[in-house]
Design a protein around this motif. Structure first.
Motif, PDB file in Angstrom:
ATOM      1  N   GLN A   1       0.806  -1.220   0.000  1.00 37.35           N
ATOM      2  CA  GLN A   1       0.000   0.000   0.000  1.00 37.35           C
ATOM      3  C   GLN A   1       0.840   1.270   0.000  1.00 37.35           C
ATOM      4  O   GLN A   1       0.345   2.352  -0.352  1.00 37.35           O
ATOM      5  N   THR A   2       2.107   1.173   0.361  1.00 35.84           N
ATOM      6  CA  THR A   2       2.984   2.350   0.366  1.00 35.84           C
ATOM      7  C   THR A   2       3.781   2.484  -0.928  1.00 35.84           C
ATOM      8  O   THR A   2       4.570   3.421  -1.064  1.00 35.84           O
ATOM      9  N   GLY A   3       3.613   1.564  -1.844  1.00 35.78           N
ATOM     10  CA  GLY A   3       4.370   1.620  -3.082  1.00 35.78           C
ATOM     11  C   GLY A   3       5.732   0.963  -2.991  1.00 35.78           C
ATOM     12  O   GLY A   3       6.568   1.119  -3.889  1.00 35.78           O
ATOM     13  N   THR A   4       5.959   0.173  -1.933  1.00 36.73           N
ATOM     14  CA  THR A   4       7.225  -0.531  -1.747  1.00 36.73           C
ATOM     15  C   THR A   4       7.097  -1.952  -2.272  1.00 36.73           C
ATOM     16  O   THR A   4       6.071  -2.602  -2.062  1.00 36.73           O
ATOM     17  N   ALA A   5       8.140  -2.426  -2.929  1.00 35.19           N
ATOM     18  CA  ALA A   5       8.106  -3.776  -3.492  1.00 35.19           C
ATOM     19  C   ALA A   5       7.725  -4.795  -2.426  1.00 35.19           C
ATOM     20  O   ALA A   5       8.299  -4.818  -1.329  1.00 35.19           O
ATOM     21  N   SER A   6       6.764  -5.629  -2.733  1.00 38.68           N
ATOM     22  CA  SER A   6       6.271  -6.607  -1.778  1.00 38.68           C
ATOM     23  C   SER A   6       7.280  -7.743  -1.603  1.00 38.68           C
ATOM     24  O   SER A   6       7.833  -8.256  -2.582  1.00 38.68           O
ATOM     25  N   ILE A   7       7.513  -8.126  -0.354  1.00 37.06           N
ATOM     26  CA  ILE A   7       8.455  -9.205  -0.074  1.00 37.06           C
ATOM     27  C   ILE A   7       7.827 -10.560  -0.357  1.00 37.06           C
ATOM     28  O   ILE A   7       8.437 -11.432  -0.978  1.00 37.06           O
ATOM     29  N   GLU A   8       6.601 -10.764   0.075  1.00 34.27           N
ATOM     30  CA  GLU A   8       5.937 -12.047  -0.081  1.00 34.27           C
ATOM     31  C   GLU A   8       5.080 -12.117  -1.343  1.00 34.27           C
ATOM     32  O   GLU A   8       5.010 -13.154  -1.989  1.00 34.27           O
ATOM     33  N   ALA A   9       4.424 -11.001  -1.684  1.00 37.20           N
ATOM     34  CA  ALA A   9       3.441 -11.021  -2.765  1.00 37.20           C
ATOM     35  C   ALA A   9       4.008 -10.502  -4.078  1.00 37.20           C
ATOM     36  O   ALA A   9       3.305  -9.890  -4.884  1.00 37.20           O
ATOM     37  N   SER A  10       5.275 -10.744  -4.314  1.00 41.73           N
ATOM     38  CA  SER A  10       5.895 -10.401  -5.594  1.00 41.73           C
ATOM     39  C   SER A  10       7.231 -11.118  -5.676  1.00 41.73           C
ATOM     40  O   SER A  10       7.647 -11.817  -4.743  1.00 41.73           O
TER      41      SER A  10
ATOM     42  N   GLY B   1      12.948  -9.776 -11.238  1.00 47.83           N
ATOM     43  CA  GLY B   1      13.477 -10.268 -12.502  1.00 47.83           C
ATOM     44  C   GLY B   1      13.634  -9.137 -13.496  1.00 47.83           C
ATOM     45  O   GLY B   1      12.942  -8.108 -13.413  1.00 47.83           O
ATOM     46  N   ILE B   2      14.538  -9.318 -14.438  1.00 47.28           N
ATOM     47  CA  ILE B   2      14.857  -8.240 -15.376  1.00 47.28           C
ATOM     48  C   ILE B   2      13.749  -8.005 -16.400  1.00 47.28           C
ATOM     49  O   ILE B   2      13.772  -7.003 -17.103  1.00 47.28           O
ATOM     50  N   THR B   3      12.765  -8.901 -16.482  1.00 48.08           N
ATOM     51  CA  THR B   3      11.700  -8.695 -17.458  1.00 48.08           C
ATOM     52  C   THR B   3      10.491  -7.957 -16.876  1.00 48.08           C
ATOM     53  O   THR B   3       9.535  -7.702 -17.605  1.00 48.08           O
ATOM     54  N   ILE B   4      10.506  -7.593 -15.600  1.00 47.54           N
ATOM     55  CA  ILE B   4       9.392  -6.834 -15.030  1.00 47.54           C
ATOM     56  C   ILE B   4       9.331  -5.470 -15.709  1.00 47.54           C
ATOM     57  O   ILE B   4      10.323  -4.759 -15.800  1.00 47.54           O
ATOM     58  N   GLY B   5       8.125  -5.107 -16.183  1.00 44.95           N
ATOM     59  CA  GLY B   5       7.971  -3.846 -16.887  1.00 44.95           C
ATOM     60  C   GLY B   5       7.292  -2.770 -16.074  1.00 44.95           C
ATOM     61  O   GLY B   5       7.568  -1.582 -16.238  1.00 44.95           O
ATOM     62  N   ILE B   6       6.380  -3.146 -15.179  1.00 42.29           N
ATOM     63  CA  ILE B   6       5.600  -2.176 -14.411  1.00 42.29           C
ATOM     64  C   ILE B   6       5.217  -2.792 -13.080  1.00 42.29           C
ATOM     65  O   ILE B   6       5.207  -4.027 -12.945  1.00 42.29           O
ATOM     66  N   SER B   7       4.905  -1.970 -12.100  1.00 33.85           N
ATOM     67  CA  SER B   7       4.480  -2.459 -10.790  1.00 33.85           C
ATOM     68  C   SER B   7       3.089  -1.948 -10.468  1.00 33.85           C
ATOM     69  O   SER B   7       2.716  -0.833 -10.862  1.00 33.85           O
ATOM     70  N   ALA B   8       2.329  -2.759  -9.734  1.00 35.34           N
ATOM     71  CA  ALA B   8       0.973  -2.407  -9.318  1.00 35.34           C
ATOM     72  C   ALA B   8       0.706  -3.048  -7.965  1.00 35.34           C
ATOM     73  O   ALA B   8       1.438  -3.945  -7.536  1.00 35.34           O
ATOM     74  N   PRO B   9      -0.334  -2.609  -7.264  1.00 35.57           N
ATOM     75  CA  PRO B   9      -0.633  -3.171  -5.942  1.00 35.57           C
ATOM     76  C   PRO B   9      -0.827  -4.683  -5.965  1.00 35.57           C
ATOM     77  O   PRO B   9      -1.508  -5.217  -6.846  1.00 35.57           O
ATOM     78  N   SER B  10      -0.216  -5.361  -4.980  1.00 36.63           N
ATOM     79  CA  SER B  10      -0.357  -6.818  -4.874  1.00 36.63           C
ATOM     80  C   SER B  10      -0.660  -7.270  -3.451  1.00 36.63           C
ATOM     81  O   SER B  10      -0.717  -8.462  -3.196  1.00 36.63           O
ATOM     82  N   GLU B  11      -0.867  -6.327  -2.531  1.00 35.54           N
ATOM     83  CA  GLU B  11      -1.197  -6.666  -1.140  1.00 35.54           C
ATOM     84  C   GLU B  11      -2.516  -6.024  -0.739  1.00 35.54           C
ATOM     85  O   GLU B  11      -2.856  -4.931  -1.205  1.00 35.54           O
ATOM     86  N   GLY B  12      -3.250  -6.710   0.134  1.00 34.91           N
ATOM     87  CA  GLY B  12      -4.521  -6.178   0.614  1.00 34.91           C
ATOM     88  C   GLY B  12      -5.541  -5.989  -0.483  1.00 34.91           C
ATOM     89  O   GLY B  12      -6.355  -5.063  -0.451  1.00 34.91           O
ATOM     90  N   LEU B  13      -5.532  -6.868  -1.469  1.00 36.62           N
ATOM     91  CA  LEU B  13      -6.469  -6.753  -2.589  1.00 36.62           C
ATOM     92  C   LEU B  13      -7.820  -7.364  -2.247  1.00 36.62           C
ATOM     93  O   LEU B  13      -7.942  -8.156  -1.317  1.00 36.62           O
ATOM     94  N   LEU B  14      -8.829  -7.018  -3.032  1.00 34.94           N
ATOM     95  CA  LEU B  14     -10.148  -7.602  -2.901  1.00 34.94           C
ATOM     96  C   LEU B  14     -10.456  -8.408  -4.155  1.00 34.94           C
ATOM     97  O   LEU B  14      -9.928  -8.138  -5.238  1.00 34.94           O
TER      98      LEU B  14
END
Length: 438
Positions: free
Chosen positions: A234-243, A246-259
């Protein structure tokens, strides 16, 4: 112009015509009426990404009308309020589901496809409450695949078939929220993914989660041309468990506390890049809706070029964040030149280099004929003679050389023997006999 681009153009033209009518009456703004949205609703308020990724702001321009997102997953459940008019087609490629692709597959992951679809394009309640997707006016295709025991068809075959079906049935965006935990992929995926790219489809893929044992991204997130999505909290920090990274990552989006809306209609909380990917897929639908003639390459380029930079991240591309955090409003409104190639790589070129599918044949040497003179005629055979009598050839090459060598050898041996006897005779002393004296 492809068929799907023409469809989006027609929808956009209809929207413009409606706006003109409103302006001709009592309307004072060119923006379409806002979507029913009650931020005070507890469920709607929990969707923090609607503001964090500036999706609510993007809704002032479009909600995804005229676009179609294919969800290749465990099947989208039949929840009337969330998916009532959203799912316009489906199929099963697992061999164990139903023909419409709407029966959830897997005792554990059966709700996964419904969660993914609700994030991408779920409909909220008419009063603006309840969970809503990023592109709530986009259409959905449900392609059910089976994992492990939930499938009667090999997984690689399922994915290849699902990709082609989605393209052939009008998908503008394909969402893949799964990983194989291996960098390489089956060769059948080469043609399947290339088929999507050649038909101007945006392919969005989840990077995978450390919490489920994925320490580094795996296929299909490693395939050139796909938009791989990493996860942040939720703070925009890379998730430790939920992500993962790798060098092919192109974009980041929320992956914690989702519905997510389950197949039975229940709203649940969940984590993972499986949810980050459909958020980005929904934003891709918003872009294609706002810009009907835009290419898939330009959709991806808009998403990565307008990303929110992350402090201390590697530039221009970080193995955790890619190009940064997704920004829906900026991706829609930015003025960017068109691109000719996919910013995420060229699968056709990769195939040419690593599969040797289009390698040129080795040059063939030029052969110049050489004239060879004819061989001389063979000697005529001699008359047959008795095998017991010597012939001229046997005397010449056998008897005479043997006699020439043998006779001198015998003479030399006799001479050596005679000389040896004389030497021994000279060495024998003469004995004196005393009886012979007088």
């Amino acid at each position: 112009m492809t068929g799907r681009r023409m469809l989006r153009s027609v929808v956009a033209a209809a929207a413009v015509a409606t706006t003109v009518l409103l302006l001709g009456s009592s309307a004072t703004a060119a923006t379409p009426p806002p979507i029913p949205d009650d931020p005070a609703d507890p469920v709607r308020a929990a969707e923090y990404w609607l503001d964090g990724a500036r999706i609510r702001e993007a809704w002032q321009t479009t909600r995804g009308e005229g676009t179609t997102i294919a969800v290749i997953d465990t099947g989208i459940g039949k929840v009337p309020q969330t998916f009532g008019d959203a799912v316009v087609g489906g199929t099963d490629v697992s061999g164990t589901g139903t023909p419409d692709g709407r029966t959830p597959l897997g005792a554990i992951d059966g709700n996964h496809g419904s969660w993914v679809a609700s994030l991408a394009a779920g409909r909220g309640a008419p009063d603006g409450t309840g969970m809503i997707g990023v592109a709530p006016e986009a259409k959905l295709l449900s392609v059910s695949v089976g994992f492990g025991a939930a499938a009667a068809v090999p997984f690689t075959e399922q994915v290849a078939k699902a990709m082609r079906w989605a393209v052939d049935n009008g998908a503008d965006i394909i969402n893949l929220s799964f990983t194989t935990n291996t960098l390489d992929w089956d060769e059948s995926w080469d043609d399947a993914f290339l088929y999507a790219f050649e038909h101007d489809v945006v392919v969005v893929v989840a990077a995978g989660n450390r919490g489920s044992g994925t320490n580094i991204i795996g296929a299909p997130a490693t395939i050139p041309g796909v938009l791989t999505v990493g996860g942040v909290d939720q703070t925009g920090t890379a998730s430790i468990e939920a992500s993962t990274q790798g060098i092919t990552i192109g974009i980041s989006a929320p992956s914690e506390g989702l519905l997510g809306v389950s197949a039975d209609g229940e709203v649940v909380k969940w984590n993972g890049t499986s949810g980050a990917a459909p958020i980005v897929a929904g934003i891709a639908a918003l872009i294609r809706s706002a810009h009907p003639d835009i290419s898939a390459n330009d959709v991806i380029n808009r998403i990565i070029k307008t990303a929110i930079p992350v402090p201390d991240a590697q530039k221009p591309r970080d193995p955790l964040y890619g190009y940064g955090l997704v920004d829906a409003a900026a991706a829609i409104s930015a003025t960017l030149p068109a691109v000719d190639t996919n910013p995420m790589g060229d699968l056709a070129e990769w195939i040419r280099l690593f599969r040797r599918a289009e390698s040129e044949p080795a040059p063939q040497p030029e052969l110049t004929p050489v004239a060879v003179p004819p061989l001389p005629d063979a000697d005529q055979p001699s008359e047959a003679g008795s095998p017991l009598l010597p012939s001229a050839e046997s005397l010449r090459y056998g008897t005479l050389p043997l006699v020439a060598l043998t006779v001198p050898g015998i003479l030399i041996a006799l001479g050596v023997t005679a000389a040896a006897r004389r030497i021994r005779s000279a060495r024998v002393p003469v004995r004196h006999n005393p009886d012979s004296e007088e």
